[in-house]
Design a protein around this motif. Structure first.
Motif, short mmCIF file in Angstrom:
data_model
loop_
_atom_site.label_atom_id
_atom_site.label_comp_id
_atom_site.label_asym_id
_atom_site.label_seq_id
_atom_site.Cartn_x
_atom_site.Cartn_y
_atom_site.Cartn_z
N ARG A 161 4.13 4.14 5.10
CA ARG A 161 5.36 4.27 5.91
C ARG A 161 4.99 4.33 7.40
N ASN A 162 5.97 3.99 8.21
CA ASN A 162 5.75 3.96 9.66
C ASN A 162 5.27 5.29 10.21
N ALA A 163 5.89 6.39 9.78
CA ALA A 163 5.52 7.71 10.31
C ALA A 163 4.07 8.05 10.00
N TRP A 164 3.63 7.75 8.78
CA TRP A 164 2.25 8.02 8.39
C TRP A 164 1.28 7.22 9.25
N LEU A 165 1.56 5.92 9.39
CA LEU A 165 0.68 5.04 10.16
C LEU A 165 0.68 5.43 11.63
N ALA A 166 1.84 5.75 12.17
CA ALA A 166 1.93 6.15 13.58
C ALA A 166 1.11 7.41 13.83
N ASP A 167 1.20 8.36 12.93
CA ASP A 167 0.45 9.61 13.07
C ASP A 167 -1.05 9.36 13.09
N ARG A 168 -1.52 8.51 12.20
CA ARG A 168 -2.95 8.26 12.11
C ARG A 168 -3.49 7.32 13.19
N LEU A 175 0.81 -1.22 0.00
CA LEU A 175 0.00 0.00 0.00
C LEU A 175 0.85 1.27 0.00
N GLY A 176 2.16 1.12 0.15
CA GLY A 176 3.05 2.28 0.19
C GLY A 176 2.98 3.05 1.50
#
Length: 82
Positions: A30-37, A27-28
């Motif tokens: 990244r850890n930072a994106w997922l952590a933020d959400r 899905l492309g």
């Protein structure tokens, strides 16, 4: 619940991590994106993807919500054998 010896638990964590990482990579995400959400630390997401820890049932609910899939689907994804 079935108790696992240390070696079996380690293999299970790595298997779950491999499936989670593969899915998120496709899905492309990244850890930072997922952590933020998700509201988790980026280090927690990273630990899940490396197999150092597994997402709890509650975390799986959060992951499913953020990813726009059902809890049943995230559970299925993490249990699939490849």
């Amino acid at each position: 619940m079935l108790a696992l010896d240390a070696a079996s638990a380690s293999r299970y964590f790595v298997a779950v991590a491999t499936r989670l990482d593969s899915y998120l990579s496709r899905l492309g995400i990244r850890n930072a994106w997922l952590a933020d959400r998700c509201g988790y630390a980026e280090s927690t997401i990273s630990a899940w993807r490396r197999g150092e820890r597994n997402p709890s049932v509650g975390a799986r609910h959060v992951l499913a919500s953020v990813l726009g899939i059902t809890h049943e689907r995230i559970t299925q994804l993490l249990r699939e054998r490849k």
